[in-house]
Write a protein that holds these residues in place. Sequence first.
Motif: not given
Length: 202
Positions: A134-161
């Motif tokens: 992924y070109r934007c792996e760093d962006t996805f990592d930051r978004l996943s970390a933010w989603l986890r901080s909001r209580g989303i515990t799935a292995n793939k937080p972005l796909h959870e959306l």
Amino acid sequence: PFAEVELEESGSMKYVSKMNAPALIAAARNELKASDPEAYKAFLLGLFAGMRKAEIDLCEWRMIDFAASVIRLEQTEWLHLKTSDSEAEITVDPEVIGELRALMPAPTDRPTPWSQFILTSQRPPRPESPRPYYRCEDTFDRLSAWLRSRGITANKPLHELRKELGALIATQHGIYAASRFLRHSDIGTTARHYADQKARVS
């Protein structure tokens, strides 16, 4: 030779929502829009357009019809879509389209490398890569970390959306509407994940 072998049950794949979507949207707008606009754009495309990670990574600005409030997702030299059904018009709420428009860079005479993509990254696309890239792996990592901080515990937080969107559409408009919006090639795929109602029915 396997006539007497009993297969184990695969178990339920039903998606069970564990997020408060309105609260999550408000938090993203307040916390990500100004501080991390790239993560915010990925959030909008994931939750409101139901796009997959690779699609978000390589979606281009030209695919957005701002007047019609649709994203025309199509195969490109960079983006290899999952199935033929993945190529489609995605209807998006005008307010979300407005949010994306506000984050669109101003046109210049000298476009920067890869500026045609909605998400900004200095990494080039690599459609020939044998491994997920992924070109934007760093962006996805930051978004996943933010989603986890909001209580989303799935292995793939972005796909959870994407899953949450599928559940919301299936509840409000039915399984067929969810299948078409998520661009599943087979409605059975949708039914395995979203057939149960998320909301109580009386």
